[in-house]
Motif scaffolding. Sequence first.
Motif, short mmCIF file in Angstrom:
data_model
loop_
_atom_site.label_atom_id
_atom_site.label_comp_id
_atom_site.label_asym_id
_atom_site.label_seq_id
_atom_site.Cartn_x
_atom_site.Cartn_y
_atom_site.Cartn_z
N ASN A 1 20.49 -2.62 19.86
CA ASN A 1 21.94 -2.72 19.90
C ASN A 1 22.37 -4.18 20.04
O ASN A 1 21.53 -5.09 20.04
CB ASN A 1 22.51 -1.86 21.03
N ALA A 2 23.66 -4.40 20.17
CA ALA A 2 24.20 -5.77 20.22
C ALA A 2 23.68 -6.56 21.42
O ALA A 2 23.62 -7.79 21.37
CB ALA A 2 25.73 -5.72 20.25
N ALA A 3 23.29 -5.86 22.48
CA ALA A 3 22.78 -6.53 23.67
C ALA A 3 21.27 -6.80 23.58
O ALA A 3 20.69 -7.36 24.52
CB ALA A 3 23.08 -5.70 24.91
N GLY A 4 20.66 -6.40 22.46
CA GLY A 4 19.23 -6.61 22.29
C GLY A 4 18.36 -5.52 22.87
O GLY A 4 17.13 -5.63 22.89
N LYS A 5 18.96 -4.45 23.35
CA LYS A 5 18.20 -3.34 23.92
C LYS A 5 17.61 -2.48 22.81
O LYS A 5 18.26 -2.16 21.83
CB LYS A 5 19.11 -2.47 24.80
N VAL A 6 16.33 -2.12 22.99
CA VAL A 6 15.66 -1.26 22.02
C VAL A 6 16.15 0.18 22.20
O VAL A 6 16.00 0.76 23.28
CB VAL A 6 14.13 -1.32 22.18
N LEU A 7 16.74 0.73 21.16
CA LEU A 7 17.27 2.09 21.20
C LEU A 7 16.25 3.13 20.78
O LEU A 7 16.22 4.24 21.31
CB LEU A 7 18.50 2.19 20.29
N PHE A 8 15.42 2.79 19.82
CA PHE A 8 14.43 3.72 19.29
C PHE A 8 13.40 2.93 18.49
O PHE A 8 13.61 1.77 18.15
CB PHE A 8 15.08 4.78 18.41
N THR A 9 12.29 3.60 18.21
CA THR A 9 11.27 3.04 17.33
C THR A 9 11.04 4.02 16.20
O THR A 9 10.85 5.21 16.42
CB THR A 9 9.95 2.81 18.08
N CYS A 10 11.05 3.54 14.98
CA CYS A 10 10.95 4.37 13.78
C CYS A 10 9.75 3.92 12.95
O CYS A 10 9.44 2.72 12.90
CB CYS A 10 12.24 4.24 12.97
N GLN A 11 9.06 4.86 12.30
CA GLN A 11 7.99 4.47 11.38
C GLN A 11 8.59 3.65 10.25
O GLN A 11 9.75 3.84 9.86
CB GLN A 11 7.26 5.70 10.85
N ASN A 12 7.82 2.73 9.69
CA ASN A 12 8.35 1.85 8.65
C ASN A 12 7.45 1.76 7.43
O ASN A 12 7.72 0.97 6.53
CB ASN A 12 8.58 0.44 9.24
N ALA B 1 5.70 12.18 7.58
CA ALA B 1 6.28 11.01 8.23
C ALA B 1 7.74 11.22 8.61
O ALA B 1 8.29 10.46 9.43
CB ALA B 1 6.15 9.78 7.33
N LEU B 2 8.38 12.25 8.06
CA LEU B 2 9.76 12.54 8.43
C LEU B 2 9.88 12.92 9.90
O LEU B 2 10.95 12.83 10.49
CB LEU B 2 10.32 13.68 7.57
N ASN B 3 8.76 13.35 10.51
CA ASN B 3 8.77 13.73 11.92
C ASN B 3 8.95 12.54 12.84
O ASN B 3 9.26 12.72 14.02
CB ASN B 3 7.47 14.45 12.30
N PHE B 4 8.76 11.33 12.34
CA PHE B 4 9.02 10.14 13.16
C PHE B 4 9.82 9.10 12.39
O PHE B 4 9.57 7.91 12.44
CB PHE B 4 7.73 9.54 13.75
N THR B 5 10.82 9.62 11.65
CA THR B 5 11.79 8.79 10.95
C THR B 5 13.18 9.11 11.48
O THR B 5 13.52 10.28 11.68
CB THR B 5 11.73 9.05 9.43
N GLU B 6 14.00 8.11 11.71
CA GLU B 6 15.32 8.30 12.29
C GLU B 6 16.30 8.98 11.32
O GLU B 6 16.21 8.81 10.11
CB GLU B 6 15.91 6.96 12.74
N ILE C 1 0.83 -1.20 0.00
CA ILE C 1 0.00 0.00 0.00
C ILE C 1 0.87 1.25 0.00
O ILE C 1 0.57 2.25 -0.66
CB ILE C 1 -0.93 0.03 1.23
N PHE C 2 1.98 1.21 0.73
CA PHE C 2 2.82 2.38 0.96
C PHE C 2 4.09 2.38 0.11
O PHE C 2 4.85 3.35 0.13
CB PHE C 2 3.21 2.46 2.44
N ASP C 3 4.34 1.31 -0.62
CA ASP C 3 5.57 1.16 -1.40
C ASP C 3 5.47 1.99 -2.68
O ASP C 3 4.51 1.88 -3.44
CB ASP C 3 5.77 -0.32 -1.74
N PRO D 1 5.11 -5.31 11.61
CA PRO D 1 6.46 -4.95 11.14
C PRO D 1 6.44 -3.91 10.02
O PRO D 1 7.47 -3.28 9.74
CB PRO D 1 7.02 -6.28 10.63
N VAL D 2 5.29 -3.70 9.39
CA VAL D 2 5.18 -2.70 8.33
C VAL D 2 5.01 -1.31 8.95
O VAL D 2 5.54 -0.32 8.44
CB VAL D 2 4.00 -3.01 7.40
N CYS D 3 4.31 -1.24 10.06
CA CYS D 3 3.99 0.06 10.67
C CYS D 3 5.18 0.68 11.37
O CYS D 3 5.38 1.89 11.31
CB CYS D 3 2.84 -0.10 11.65
#
Length: 360
Positions: A336-347, A277-282, A250-252, A328-330
């Motif tokens: 990081n390498a330890a599996g810690k969530v650093l951030f969430t980005c729109q997808n 959407a750039l406002n919530f993109t890394e 839908i978004f591709d 996983p689309v949203c």
Amino acid sequence: MNLKRFIYLGALALSLSACESQLEIDPISDISNANYWQSSSDVEGYLTGTYSNFRSLIDRVTYGEDRGDALQPGSRGGVSRAHTQRLDNENGYDWKVIFTNLHHVNMIIKNTPAISFSDQNAKNRILAQAYTMRAHDYMLLLQMWGDAPIVLNPTETADKSTKPSRQPKEAVMAQVLSDLETALSLFPQSSIPNKYRISRPSALMLKAEALAWNYTVLKSGDKQNLTDAIACLDEVEQCGVKLVDNYADIFDVSHRLNSEIIFAIYVRFGEYDSMYALNFTESAVQGQVGSAVNKDQIPYSNGNIAAPYYAPSAKIKAAFTSADKRKPVCFIEGVNAAGKVLFTCQNKFRGTPYEKDRYY
């Protein structure tokens, strides 16, 4: 000394008079409101400009998610006062941008009927788009402020004595539904001839939303609202739209204007680069992308094109089950390498990589 000064002042006077005479030359062409509305091409050009203005109006989180709970501060932070619910007289939102668009729409509605078109269907289609756009703007005012001024003519003078007053929200809703009925009577076809333009199915979708809002939020008490809303959606289903097999398509951009799209805002590289959407993109220069082991899977910007002021909230992420194929689309999490969530980005809006950066 005095002679030099006299010569200097004389030269200066001559140069100023020369400039003045040049400024007084009549312009070769003078486009004004009085001589603009002459042909069908004038109307078509004005409508195109109005769509550009409409894009700037709706391509923002200001009137939607910014005041809801689907977003939270991103890795850069700097969310608006609306998001933190700290609005006051000095920092509240105004409706200038909405009434700017309404002015242009009203110009089309006022001037188009008197202009001759070789194709009456083309004329009706333009008017139908204008009436639908006006209904959208008033629906937005209604959802944000409730009571609002109803202005059905362009503002062509600076006469402050004609300043309109706010009308009850029920009157605003009546105007929305009236404009939509007018639009639906004007559209020459039930299909979607151009998905970058408002069509009859677009107007039907807006009518369904307005009727549902009228019943559930404004408490109209009229169950016919819901019956009519369903009828609108039933008609839309007959215009050729259908669900795609893969939600991400839908978004591709490679599936641009796919079968699920009814109306899309025109955005192309080099023509418009500030998609909301750039406002919530890394961003690689503003966020923590470099520390993510899954960096290559994240639709980040190399420079300052994106700015992660916001991120999908914990509440909205929790609303998806693990089996939900949309999850996983949203959004995508950087870890990081330890599996810690650093951030969430729109997808959803992953953009397109170009030579120097990714554009959305």
